[in-house]
Design a protein around this motif. Structure first.
Motif, mmCIF file in Angstrom:
data_model
loop_
_atom_site.group_PDB
_atom_site.id
_atom_site.type_symbol
_atom_site.label_atom_id
_atom_site.label_comp_id
_atom_site.label_asym_id
_atom_site.label_seq_id
_atom_site.Cartn_x
_atom_site.Cartn_y
_atom_site.Cartn_z
ATOM 1 N N SER A 43 0.831 -1.201 0.000
ATOM 2 C CA SER A 43 0.000 0.000 0.000
ATOM 3 C C SER A 43 0.872 1.260 0.000
ATOM 4 O O SER A 43 0.569 2.243 -0.683
ATOM 5 C CB SER A 43 -0.917 -0.015 1.226
ATOM 6 O OG SER A 43 -1.846 1.043 1.168
ATOM 7 N N ARG A 44 1.961 1.233 0.743
ATOM 8 C CA ARG A 44 2.855 2.403 0.764
ATOM 9 C C ARG A 44 3.505 2.618 -0.592
ATOM 10 O O ARG A 44 3.722 3.761 -1.008
ATOM 11 C CB ARG A 44 3.912 2.198 1.843
ATOM 12 C CG ARG A 44 3.359 2.409 3.265
ATOM 13 C CD ARG A 44 4.352 2.006 4.333
ATOM 14 N NE ARG A 44 3.842 2.342 5.662
ATOM 15 C CZ ARG A 44 4.330 1.832 6.791
ATOM 16 N NH1 ARG A 44 5.344 0.961 6.736
ATOM 17 N NH2 ARG A 44 3.823 2.172 7.956
ATOM 18 N N ARG A 45 3.822 1.529 -1.284
ATOM 19 C CA ARG A 45 4.397 1.688 -2.633
ATOM 20 C C ARG A 45 3.388 2.351 -3.574
ATOM 21 O O ARG A 45 3.758 3.169 -4.415
ATOM 22 C CB ARG A 45 4.826 0.337 -3.186
ATOM 23 C CG ARG A 45 6.020 -0.257 -2.447
ATOM 24 C CD ARG A 45 6.663 -1.344 -3.251
ATOM 25 N NE ARG A 45 7.752 -1.982 -2.519
ATOM 26 C CZ ARG A 45 8.667 -2.763 -3.064
ATOM 27 N NH1 ARG A 45 8.621 -3.012 -4.365
ATOM 28 N NH2 ARG A 45 9.608 -3.313 -2.333
ATOM 29 N N LEU A 46 2.120 1.962 -3.435
ATOM 30 C CA LEU A 46 1.091 2.616 -4.256
ATOM 31 C C LEU A 46 0.990 4.096 -3.904
ATOM 32 O O LEU A 46 0.877 4.953 -4.789
ATOM 33 C CB LEU A 46 -0.253 1.905 -4.046
ATOM 34 C CG LEU A 46 -0.393 0.511 -4.660
ATOM 35 C CD1 LEU A 46 -1.639 -0.187 -4.137
ATOM 36 C CD2 LEU A 46 -0.449 0.599 -6.187
ATOM 37 N N ASP A 47 1.031 4.406 -2.611
ATOM 38 C CA ASP A 47 0.949 5.810 -2.185
ATOM 39 C C ASP A 47 2.126 6.624 -2.700
ATOM 40 O O ASP A 47 1.975 7.791 -3.082
ATOM 41 C CB ASP A 47 0.909 5.886 -0.657
ATOM 42 C CG ASP A 47 -0.440 5.489 -0.090
ATOM 43 O OD1 ASP A 47 -1.446 5.634 -0.820
ATOM 44 O OD2 ASP A 47 -0.485 5.025 1.060
ATOM 45 N N ASP A 48 3.310 5.996 -2.700
ATOM 46 C CA ASP A 48 4.529 6.718 -3.088
ATOM 47 C C ASP A 48 4.771 6.721 -4.592
ATOM 48 O O ASP A 48 5.812 7.234 -5.054
ATOM 49 C CB ASP A 48 5.744 6.083 -2.384
ATOM 50 C CG ASP A 48 5.683 6.276 -0.874
ATOM 51 O OD1 ASP A 48 4.974 7.188 -0.424
ATOM 52 O OD2 ASP A 48 6.314 5.470 -0.158
ATOM 53 N N GLY A 49 3.847 6.133 -5.359
ATOM 54 C CA GLY A 49 4.031 6.100 -6.800
ATOM 55 C C GLY A 49 5.047 5.085 -7.262
ATOM 56 O O GLY A 49 5.469 5.102 -8.428
ATOM 57 N N GLN A 50 5.472 4.174 -6.387
ATOM 58 C CA GLN A 50 6.430 3.137 -6.766
ATOM 59 C C GLN A 50 5.746 1.897 -7.341
ATOM 60 O O GLN A 50 6.416 0.942 -7.717
ATOM 61 C CB GLN A 50 7.280 2.739 -5.555
ATOM 62 C CG GLN A 50 8.162 3.865 -5.055
ATOM 63 C CD GLN A 50 9.011 3.433 -3.872
ATOM 64 O OE1 GLN A 50 8.625 2.553 -3.126
ATOM 65 N NE2 GLN A 50 10.164 4.050 -3.715
ATOM 66 N N ALA A 51 4.444 1.908 -7.376
ATOM 67 C CA ALA A 51 3.664 0.825 -7.983
ATOM 68 C C ALA A 51 2.328 1.397 -8.413
ATOM 69 O O ALA A 51 1.911 2.465 -7.939
ATOM 70 C CB ALA A 51 3.464 -0.328 -6.997
ATOM 71 N N SER A 52 1.691 0.738 -9.335
ATOM 72 C CA SER A 52 0.385 1.170 -9.831
ATOM 73 C C SER A 52 -0.536 -0.032 -9.915
ATOM 74 O O SER A 52 -0.098 -1.187 -9.826
ATOM 75 C CB SER A 52 0.523 1.802 -11.222
ATOM 76 O OG SER A 52 0.917 0.816 -12.163
ATOM 77 N N HIS A 53 -1.809 0.251 -10.099
ATOM 78 C CA HIS A 53 -2.765 -0.840 -10.265
ATOM 79 C C HIS A 53 -2.392 -1.701 -11.478
ATOM 80 O O HIS A 53 -2.482 -2.930 -11.433
ATOM 81 C CB HIS A 53 -4.180 -0.292 -10.446
ATOM 82 C CG HIS A 53 -4.693 0.430 -9.247
ATOM 83 N ND1 HIS A 53 -5.862 1.167 -9.261
ATOM 84 C CD2 HIS A 53 -4.211 0.531 -7.977
ATOM 85 C CE1 HIS A 53 -6.070 1.688 -8.070
ATOM 86 N NE2 HIS A 53 -5.076 1.314 -7.277
#
Length: 934
Positions: A37-47
């Motif tokens: 979830s933190r990676r999604l928040d930080d833009g390090q991962a996407s859906h």
């Protein structure tokens, strides 16, 4: 920015699980979910990147499932296996003379086993993907991309997939017949063409099962039964077309004539839905008027075979003709035998409608009077006319189904009996009611009335009484003598749901053994007994962890086979291969060939109730510990079922995690809309019940309750696992349950329902605005009130899991059953996705109530993962489109248009849909990892 690859995700899981071993307060499932979830928040991962990673994991799970499918089908060389069976039957002692032809004929012409193709609700893969899986089991690389999420099948989908599986099965049965004929030709070269080998049959209830379904009308059953007839005739035509024309000319002409007539009848059959009287009339005229041309038995065709065989130019043609004839004798004018099914309550209602003095069979004060009344009704009843007009007008579903059976027997095929399966049979009266309807419709000697026993009550107490009550009736005994067999059906669906898989195994075996004494008591031990197991195991319908051979020993234990053999009672094993998942074993010709070889090997195996060394199986010889273990498991699972927290656990996310895989609803429908609240296990159907447990990462139905007894006598438990084939065979399900379960995963789901978890996160976060959202989720969860009961049942499950794992024998290399890091990763990924959905849910702006739904109600829907309905409402409340006519000229300077809610769509509605699609995608991959749906 770095993507979360499959290897990276699994490595993250491995590290978290390793760290948790030294930290009793760790929660590795939640820690991995939070990291994602933190990676999604930080833009390090996407859906999109998570979806790509999920596809990688899905392909790996697909490949492993294909390997398990190939391994489960058994060793290659099915032709050699079939030839070995035939040779052993002809020469039990290789050094001695062959048996007389009459003995060989009796052995190969008596049906000993049947594969039954059933329908909903386990179509867990798209049809093309399921086909690719079957082909991958044979070494063919699957296509890319590979869609894994299923779509709910229509009745037509079910029928087409079943028919394709049955066609492969019939090809395999032809090879079995050829093996027996080839052996006979070598020993009796002048008489082998007299044989019609049919030791294994196929049957189907696809399109004929009306228990719990409203999408199958009488016209659907008749149309599909006519299509089964057409498939059989087309099959015979293809077999004849491959042979020299002179010897088969008469047969070809008669089959072509029948095929044309059947096509006309099918075209005249009314379509699904309401039937216009004129359409029904036209169909009736086609059905009756073309009956003789279309054939109503295979007798006219069979009469043409002797001349064709005599005129055949060489043995290979004669063999092909004998194989074709054997298939026709075995299955009549259909690709498979016909089985219809309905519910006991439907029979009771129909009987009361016709005979108002027949009351409720559950009224203990009137039981004796009720049985006397129905026996009198049976003595006085006589067959009445049945026609399409009466069938169309009939309102009682049981009477309508029996009238449909009558039309099949009169006009489509009278050569094979039709099995009349009755679900939820709790009284012998039910069987007499079925016989009464059969007598009134003129088919009492053409139906095999079969009760289904699967509830705990039926298996533990009522099952024996049901059979006893029916056998006391002289009318029912006479019926059994005319049809020549007693048919019984056993299921693990409800029994596994209420008392657990392992306890159900013992009760079903015990009930089968008691049937032997009942038959002897009533002088009926010269009957054949059909034991039909419809499965319902928690690894898919019939998905034994150790493959088909172990599955047949599990369903038809050596001790049961030996007991029937000792009394001289012929017993036939019938086993279900249910929709989609079950059809995989017949998904290609080679898989079907292997499946038939395993069925035949079991059917012809010498009866033995002992170990491979010839000693008595200790589970029976030293049954004290085993009996106590099963009784303890049964009691523990019964207590679990009555625990309100267990219903909360099953219903918190419930069927929202599952794509529809069948045509029946997974749970009762909510009267007010929205997600269904599960208050008791009985409110969730058996297969979705199993599937939800798979999706929660804890297969309680396979193993809960065993731990307490096992840990008290660890050495006895291990010794029985080592020495008893029967005990080890049953415990294979518990072993698989342990390998697919992890309390750390379950704790992740339970902790997610706990408001305290979200408050703890709020206290730790430094992300602007996130603390408020986390607190909002905690408040919404507090309103739902799921956390406390879920934690309570988690503790109950954890205690028994700890005990069972402590008692479980270690492998020689020290390994123990354990959830794989890959499966753990799937659960952690989905926890992340669910948490993201909830965080978006509390961001929904306030709005005026729509259709009785407030913002608070919408948030609660989203917490229960009723995302599609919530998204549909959000689209209505916050439309993205500009208002109508916004681009038109209205003769004045335009006022500002603010009709669209683009931000809400971009930031809430669209992400909700994306996240939920990924949630369901994870569920599809978890089903693959577990082996099947539910």
């Amino acid at each position: 920015m770095p993507n979360v690859t499959e290897a990276e995700l699994i490595g993250l899981v491995a590290a978290a699980r390793s760290a948790a071993r030294g930290d009793p307060f760790a929660n590795p499932a939640l820690s991995v979910a939070l990291a994602l979830s933190r990676r999604l928040d930080d833009g390090q991962a996407s859906h999109a990147e998570l979806a790509a990673t999920l596809r990688q994991i899905g392909r790996a799970a697909f490949a492993d499932k294909a390997r398990r499918l190939a391994r489960g089908a058994g060793p290659k060389g099915a032709d050699a296996a079939l030839a070995a069976i035939a040779t052993r039957i002809a020469r039990p002692d290789p050094d001695d003379s062959p048996v007389p032809l009459a003995v060989f004929r009796a052995a190969c012409e008596r049906p000993r086993a049947a594969a039954v193709f059933t329908a909903h609700p386990t179509f867990s893969l798209p049809r093309a993907t399921a086909q690719a899986l079957a082909q991958a089991a044979g070494g063919i690389d699957p296509p890319d991309p590979l869609p894994l999420r299923p779509t709910a099948p229509t009745l037509e989908d079910e029928f087409e997939q079943a028919a394709a599986a049955m066609a492969n099965g019939r090809d395999a049965l032809d090879r079995l017949a050829a093996a027996f004929l080839g052996t006979a030709r070598a020993i009796w070269p002048d008489r082998w063409t007299q044989l019609d080998p049919r030791p294994v049959l196929l049957a189907s209830w696809v399109g004929y099962d009306t228990d719990g379904r409203t999408d199958i009308g009488w016209q659907d059953t008749l149309r599909l039964r006519l299509r089964m007839k057409r498939l059989q005739l087309a099959r015979l035509a293809a077999q004849l077309a491959a042979l020299p024309e002179p010897c088969t000319a008469a047969l070809r002409a008669r089959v072509a004539e029948a095929l044309a007539a059947v096509r006309t009848q099918i075209e005249a059959c009314p379509p699904p839905g309401a039937v216009m009287p004129e359409r029904a009339q036209a169909f009736a005229h086609a059905l009756v008027g073309l009956r003789d041309v279309a054939l109503s038995t295979p007798a006219p065709l069979l009469a043409l075979f002797p001349a064709a065989i005599a005129a055949a130019p060489e043995d290979q043609a004669r063999l092909a003709l004998c194989v074709a004839r054997a298939g026709l004798v075995a299955h009549g004018l259909s690709l498979a035998h016909t089985q219809v099914r309905l519910n006991a309550a439907q029979l009771h209602n129909a009987a009361r409608l016709r005979f108002p003095h027949l009351g409720n069979p559950e009224d203990p004060a009137r039981r004796r009077a009720l049985f006397a009344a129905i026996n009198t009704a049976l003595e006085e009843a006589a067959a009445e006319p049945v026609d399409i007009g009466g069938l169309m007008a009939q309102q009682a579903s049981a009477t309508r189904l029996m009238m449909t059976v009558a039309q099949i027997a009169k006009h489509i095929d009278a050569s094979q009996p039709i099995r009349f399966l009755v679900a939820e049979t709790e009284s012998g009266y039910t069987l007499l009611a079925a016989l009464l309807l059969a007598r009134l419709t003129g088919v009492e000697d053409q139906v095999e009335i079969s009760p289904l026993f699967e509830t705990a009550e039926a298996l533990e107490r009522r099952g024996e009484r049901v059979v006893e009550e029916a056998l006391r009736s002289p009318q029912f005994r006479a019926h059994l003598r005319r049809v020549g067999r007693l048919c019984l059906q056993f299921g693990y669906s409800d029994s596994g749901r209420y008392i657990g898989q392992i306890a159900a195994t013992q009760l079903i075996e015990r009930l089968k053994l008691r049937v032997i004494d009942l038959l002897a008591r009533h002088g009926l031990d010269d009957l054949e007994v059909v034991l039909f197991d419809t499965h319902g195991e928690g690894l898919g319908r019939g998905g034994h962890p150790d493959g088909l051979a172990a599955r047949f020993d599990y369903l038809d234990p050596p001790a049961v086979r030996a007991a029937f053999a000792l009394r001289g009672i012929h017993a036939r094993l019938e086993t279900a291969f249910q929709g989609g998942d079950g059809y995989l074993y017949f998904g290609t010709p080679s898989l079907a060939h292997a499946a038939v070889a395993r069925i035949a090997e079991h059917a012809f195996a010498p009866p033995s109730a002992g170990t491979p060394e010839g000693e008595p199986d200790p589970v029976y010889a030293e049954g004290g510990f085993a009996s106590d273990l099963f009784a303890g498991a049964r009691a523990a699972f019964g207590a679990l079922v009555e625990d309100p927290g267990y219903a909360v656990l099953l219903g918190a996310f419930g069927t929202a995690l599952l794509d529809p895989t069948g045509s029946r609803p997974a749970a009762r429908q909510s009267e007010t809309g929205g997600p269904v609240t599960i208050r008791h296990v009985r409110e969730l159907r058996a297969i979705p019940n199993n599937a939800v447990l798979q999706q929660l990462g804890f297969l309680a139905n396979l193993m809960h309750g065993l731990g307490k007894g096992a840990v008290q006598e660890v050495e006895a438990f291990a010794e029985l696992m080592r020495r008893s084939p029967r005990f080890a065979n049953a415990m294979a399900f518990a072993r698989a349950g342990l390998a697919l379960s992890d309390t750390q995963v379950l704790r992740g789901y339970v902790a997610s329902l706990d408001p305290g978890t979200w408050l703890d996160r709020a206290a730790q976060t430094r992300r602007p605005g996130r603390a408020e959202a986390l607190v909002a989720v905690a408040r919404a969860l507090e309103t739902l009130g799921l956390g406390d009961p879920a934690r309570g049942v988690f503790r109950r499950l954890k205690v028994d899991d700890l005990a069972l794992r402590a008692a479980w024998p270690r492998e020689e290399d020290g390994d123990e059953p354990r959830m794989s890091d890959r499966l753990f990763a799937l659960h952690a990924l989905r926890l992340c996705l669910i948490h993201r959905i909830w965080l978006l849910a509390v961001e929904v702006p306030d709005f005026s109530p729509r259709h009785g739904m407030t913002r608070e109600g919408l948030v609660q829907r989203l917490l229960r993962l009723d995302v599609p309905a919530a998204v549909a409402l959000l689209d209505e409340v916050f439309p993205a489109a500009e208002p109508p006519g916004s681009a038109l000229d209205f003769a004045e300077p335009p006022a500002p248009r603010h009709g669209g809610y683009g931000r809400e769509q971009r930031e809430i509605t669209q992400p909700l849909g994306e996240l939920f699609a990924l949630v369901r995608e994870v569920s599809a991959v978890i089903s693959l990892e577990c082996g099947a749906f539910g």
